[in-house]
Motif scaffolding. Sequence first.
Motif, PDB file in Angstrom:
ATOM      1  N   TRP A 132     -39.535  -2.778 -50.229  1.00  8.36           N
ATOM      2  CA  TRP A 132     -40.878  -3.028 -50.497  1.00  8.36           C
ATOM      3  C   TRP A 132     -41.395  -1.522 -50.599  1.00  8.36           C
ATOM      4  N   ASP A 133     -41.116  -0.655 -49.784  1.00  5.55           N
ATOM      5  CA  ASP A 133     -41.932   0.623 -49.689  1.00  5.55           C
ATOM      6  C   ASP A 133     -41.271   1.646 -50.800  1.00  5.55           C
ATOM      7  N   SER A 134     -42.225   2.151 -51.726  1.00  2.00           N
ATOM      8  CA  SER A 134     -41.906   3.291 -52.867  1.00  2.00           C
ATOM      9  C   SER A 134     -41.754   4.394 -52.033  1.00  2.00           C
ATOM     10  N   ASN A 135     -42.031   4.639 -50.834  1.00  4.31           N
ATOM     11  CA  ASN A 135     -41.594   6.134 -50.172  1.00  4.31           C
ATOM     12  C   ASN A 135     -40.299   6.183 -49.588  1.00  4.31           C
ATOM     13  N   THR A 136     -39.625   4.826 -49.682  1.00  2.01           N
ATOM     14  CA  THR A 136     -38.244   4.626 -48.908  1.00  2.01           C
ATOM     15  C   THR A 136     -37.220   5.513 -49.875  1.00  2.01           C
ATOM     16  N   SER A 137     -36.359   6.057 -49.182  1.00  2.59           N
ATOM     17  CA  SER A 137     -35.204   6.771 -49.767  1.00  2.59           C
ATOM     18  C   SER A 137     -34.088   5.648 -50.078  1.00  2.59           C
ATOM     19  N   LEU A 138     -33.221   5.954 -51.033  1.00  6.48           N
ATOM     20  CA  LEU A 138     -31.986   5.299 -51.189  1.00  6.48           C
ATOM     21  C   LEU A 138     -30.837   5.462 -50.371  1.00  6.48           C
ATOM     22  N   THR A 139     -30.144   4.573 -49.614  1.00  2.00           N
ATOM     23  CA  THR A 139     -29.187   5.077 -48.721  1.00  2.00           C
ATOM     24  C   THR A 139     -28.161   5.326 -49.460  1.00  2.00           C
ATOM     25  N   PRO A 140     -27.683   6.692 -49.307  1.00  2.00           N
ATOM     26  CA  PRO A 140     -26.380   7.131 -50.095  1.00  2.00           C
ATOM     27  C   PRO A 140     -25.159   6.163 -50.020  1.00  2.00           C
ATOM     28  N   PHE A 141     -24.439   5.724 -51.112  1.00  2.18           N
ATOM     29  CA  PHE A 141     -23.268   5.082 -50.682  1.00  2.18           C
ATOM     30  C   PHE A 141     -23.335   3.572 -50.622  1.00  2.18           C
ATOM     31  N   ALA A 142     -24.736   3.098 -50.742  1.00  5.69           N
ATOM     32  CA  ALA A 142     -25.143   1.633 -50.359  1.00  5.69           C
ATOM     33  C   ALA A 142     -25.356   1.164 -51.835  1.00  5.69           C
ATOM     34  N   GLY A 143     -24.970  -0.068 -52.129  1.00  3.35           N
ATOM     35  CA  GLY A 143     -25.064  -0.658 -53.483  1.00  3.35           C
ATOM     36  C   GLY A 143     -26.326  -1.366 -53.523  1.00  3.35           C
ATOM     37  N   TYR A 144     -27.354  -1.222 -54.594  1.00  2.00           N
ATOM     38  CA  TYR A 144     -28.484  -2.022 -54.961  1.00  2.00           C
ATOM     39  C   TYR A 144     -28.345  -2.673 -56.426  1.00  2.00           C
ATOM     40  N   ALA A 145     -29.380  -3.679 -56.411  1.00  2.00           N
ATOM     41  CA  ALA A 145     -29.241  -4.317 -57.734  1.00  2.00           C
ATOM     42  C   ALA A 145     -30.777  -3.801 -57.939  1.00  2.00           C
ATOM     43  N   PHE A 146     -30.803  -3.549 -59.316  1.00  2.00           N
ATOM     44  CA  PHE A 146     -32.151  -2.849 -59.883  1.00  2.00           C
ATOM     45  C   PHE A 146     -32.653  -3.566 -61.157  1.00  2.00           C
ATOM     46  N   THR A 147     -33.958  -3.619 -61.230  1.00  2.00           N
ATOM     47  CA  THR A 147     -34.380  -4.289 -62.578  1.00  2.00           C
ATOM     48  C   THR A 147     -35.760  -3.584 -62.768  1.00  2.00           C
ATOM     49  N   GLN A 148     -36.121  -3.542 -64.138  1.00  2.00           N
ATOM     50  CA  GLN A 148     -37.108  -2.808 -64.486  1.00  2.00           C
ATOM     51  C   GLN A 148     -37.827  -3.305 -65.781  1.00  2.00           C
TER      52      GLN A 148
END
Length: 201
Positions: free
Chosen positions: A129-145
């Motif tokens: 939720w938080d736009s100030n959050t850093s993505l965790t290296p080597f973790a997988g994410y689903a992303f859409t825009q």
Amino acid sequence: ISKALIINDGELEAYGITINEGGSVSIQPTGGLTLHAGGFTNVTEDNFEVHNNLSGAGFVRVSKQFNQQGGTMPKVKVHFTTKANMNNGENKDAAWQYIGAPGAETQMQVVNTSTLYLRSEEKGWVRQWDSNTSLTPFAGYAFTQKDQPSIDFTPRLVTDNQTITLTYTDGGMKGDNLWANSYMAPIDIKKLGKEDFSGNV
């Protein structure tokens, strides 16, 4: 380097990179840089960028010697082309894709309310939720825009060895672990052997 250097095709090998005033490095999706020794001097996200698109990704890699010398990795700009770029119309449809952080200290880039990041965990997808959050290296994410053909990340390059912990429980997705390559270079899966895995992987 005192002027713009664009690496379009192939691999540039170097023994130290120093960017002076007026200089810059731009690595295109069909190019790459290998640093054998020395280090990065005056390299920042303002003068060093790597481009990724749907057909390729520029790469930056360092030799084992560089890591043994304890070289410090800089922050760079990564120009990431999303699947929305496939639609050239004015109203681009949202498109889901899997992504990973292109390095350490990669802050999420939330362009509008249509930008969503879902982190993969064994219990299921967890919205970030938080736009100030850093993505965790080597973790997988689903992303859409939507209406956003490209995003600029400013990660710190990662080159050291990584240990990824996988889980298996009776609940959730039962051992479904999604991880990503957060090195700015491809991983040769064929070089991974039994000694690289433990437990029941």
